[in-house]
Write a protein that holds these residues in place. Structure first.
Motif, PDB file in Angstrom:
ATOM      1  N   ASP A  21       8.274  -0.910 -63.134  1.00 51.70           N
ATOM      2  CA  ASP A  21       7.981   0.518 -62.947  1.00 51.70           C
ATOM      3  C   ASP A  21       8.453   1.009 -61.585  1.00 51.70           C
ATOM      4  OD1 ASP A  21       6.843   0.587 -65.448  1.00 51.70           O
ATOM      5  OD2 ASP A  21       4.773   0.509 -64.736  1.00 51.70           O
ATOM      6  N   ALA A  25      11.186   3.928 -61.033  1.00 48.98           N
ATOM      7  CA  ALA A  25      10.835   5.101 -60.217  1.00 48.98           C
ATOM      8  C   ALA A  25      11.815   5.284 -59.069  1.00 48.98           C
ATOM      9  CB  ALA A  25       9.408   4.963 -59.688  1.00 48.98           C
ATOM     10  N   GLN A  28      14.983   6.739 -60.435  1.00 50.84           N
ATOM     11  CA  GLN A  28      14.830   8.167 -60.721  1.00 50.84           C
ATOM     12  C   GLN A  28      14.934   8.995 -59.443  1.00 50.84           C
ATOM     13  OE1 GLN A  28      11.035   7.700 -62.890  1.00 50.84           O
ATOM     14  NE2 GLN A  28      12.005   8.756 -64.595  1.00 50.84           N
ATOM     15  N   ALA A  71      12.936   7.174 -69.215  1.00 48.92           N
ATOM     16  CA  ALA A  71      11.614   7.467 -68.650  1.00 48.92           C
ATOM     17  C   ALA A  71      11.536   8.912 -68.194  1.00 48.92           C
ATOM     18  CB  ALA A  71      11.320   6.520 -67.487  1.00 48.92           C
ATOM     19  N   GLY A  72      12.622   9.407 -67.595  1.00 48.97           N
ATOM     20  CA  GLY A  72      12.643  10.797 -67.153  1.00 48.97           C
ATOM     21  C   GLY A  72      12.560  11.768 -68.308  1.00 48.97           C
ATOM     22  N   TYR A  73      13.263  11.463 -69.393  1.00 53.33           N
ATOM     23  CA  TYR A  73      13.209  12.338 -70.564  1.00 53.33           C
ATOM     24  C   TYR A  73      11.795  12.377 -71.145  1.00 53.33           C
ATOM     25  CZ  TYR A  73      18.331  11.916 -70.512  1.00 53.33           C
ATOM     26  OH  TYR A  73      19.657  11.938 -70.163  1.00 53.33           O
ATOM     27  N   THR A  74      11.163  11.220 -71.205  1.00 57.76           N
ATOM     28  CA  THR A  74       9.787  11.164 -71.725  1.00 57.76           C
ATOM     29  C   THR A  74       8.851  11.982 -70.841  1.00 57.76           C
ATOM     30  OG1 THR A  74      10.131   8.969 -72.690  1.00 57.76           O
ATOM     31  CG2 THR A  74       7.852   9.635 -72.262  1.00 57.76           C
ATOM     32  N   ASP A  75       8.982  11.836 -69.534  1.00 63.24           N
ATOM     33  CA  ASP A  75       8.142  12.610 -68.607  1.00 63.24           C
ATOM     34  C   ASP A  75       8.376  14.109 -68.792  1.00 63.24           C
ATOM     35  OD1 ASP A  75       7.167  10.259 -67.570  1.00 63.24           O
ATOM     36  OD2 ASP A  75       8.470  10.264 -65.810  1.00 63.24           O
ATOM     37  N   PHE A  76       9.649  14.489 -68.977  1.00 62.42           N
ATOM     38  CA  PHE A  76       9.983  15.903 -69.151  1.00 62.42           C
ATOM     39  C   PHE A  76       9.310  16.468 -70.389  1.00 62.42           C
ATOM     40  CE2 PHE A  76      12.854  18.883 -71.397  1.00 62.42           C
ATOM     41  CZ  PHE A  76      12.755  19.965 -70.536  1.00 62.42           C
ATOM     42  N   ASP A  78       6.802  15.295 -72.129  1.00 59.33           N
ATOM     43  CA  ASP A  78       5.333  15.205 -72.073  1.00 59.33           C
ATOM     44  C   ASP A  78       4.727  16.251 -71.148  1.00 59.33           C
ATOM     45  OD1 ASP A  78       5.384  13.091 -73.817  1.00 59.33           O
ATOM     46  OD2 ASP A  78       5.063  11.546 -72.304  1.00 59.33           O
ATOM     47  N   SER A  79       5.512  16.745 -70.182  1.00 56.08           N
ATOM     48  CA  SER A  79       4.984  17.693 -69.196  1.00 56.08           C
ATOM     49  C   SER A  79       4.929  19.130 -69.714  1.00 56.08           C
ATOM     50  CB  SER A  79       5.842  17.661 -67.927  1.00 56.08           C
ATOM     51  OG  SER A  79       7.102  18.280 -68.155  1.00 56.08           O
ATOM     52  N   GLN A 102      12.192  22.043 -63.802  1.00 57.66           N
ATOM     53  CA  GLN A 102      12.544  20.632 -63.890  1.00 57.66           C
ATOM     54  C   GLN A 102      14.042  20.449 -64.080  1.00 57.66           C
ATOM     55  OE1 GLN A 102       9.787  17.959 -65.969  1.00 57.66           O
ATOM     56  NE2 GLN A 102       8.546  19.750 -66.444  1.00 57.66           N
TER      57      GLN A 102
END
Length: 204
Positions: A21, A25, A28, A71-76, A78-79, A102
């Motif tokens: 992780d 991070a 990213q 991971a960035g796409y998932t965070d985007f 989900d936000s 974003q």
């Protein structure tokens, strides 16, 4: 002995996950600043690990970058705010704000993904993101149409209007060509989508 072995194994798995992780991070953060022009050394330094540790977790630089993009796409996704059944215009305004903020922050990454010939792994990651975006646009369109009282399937013109005004390229056009900011992009997007929606409702 078995219990002790299991505990050690669990601790090792957790340590591996924490390190993985941290590496993702760091990748990213580096991509937000440099886009795809990042080195393993920069990522290792950001994660406070050695270069060899990075390669123990990710066999190649491309696999690491793909994991960071995913991971960035998932965070985007989900936000983004979910529609709660009330005040659809306010929901749309907040949604467009978050999307354009974003997207502006990830501008260098998006530019590199859109303009470069990508290796297969990164091209696949980008294709996955585009597919996710198109699904998002379709979901938003259906939600808006139903919330505003539309009957039947939403018109394709509404979907195309949503897609055009929430596209990462729209954000970049406002920032670069209109000398605006993410808030201005969101304002234009919200106004255009609402105007199109009401016009299409009147046509029905």
């Amino acid at each position: 002995m078995t219990g002790t072995t299991d505990q050690r194994s669990s601790v090792q798995v957790k340590r591996l996950r924490v390190t993985t992780d941290a590496i993702i991070a760091a990748a990213q953060r580096a991509m937000f600043e440099h886009g795809l022009d990042i080195t393993v050394e920069e990522i290792a330094a950001g994660a406070e690990v050695g270069r060899r540790t990075v390669f123990r977790h990710f066999a190649t630089r491309e696999k690491l970058i793909r994991a960071a993009l995913a991971a960035g796409y998932t965070d985007f996704f989900d936000s983004l705010p979910r529609y709660d059944g009330t005040g659809w215009e306010n929901w749309l305004a907040e949604l467009t704000r978050r999307v354009h903020r974003q997207t502006a922050a990830a501008g260098r990454i998006i530019w590199h993904l859109r303009t470069r010939r990508l290796p297969p792994l990164l091209a696949a990651a980008h294709d996955d993101h585009l597919h996710g975006l198109h699904q998002l646009f379709t979901t938003i369109t259906g939600t808006l149409w139903a919330a505003a009282g539309g009957v039947g399937p939403p018109p394709d013109q509404l979907r195309r209007t949503v897609a055009a005004h929430l596209s990462p390229l729209f954000t970049q056009a406002v920032l670069l060509d209109a000398e605006g900011d993410p808030e201005f992009a969101a304002e234009i997007a919200t106004t255009a989508v609402i105007a199109t929606l009401y016009r299409l409702l009147d046509d029905r």
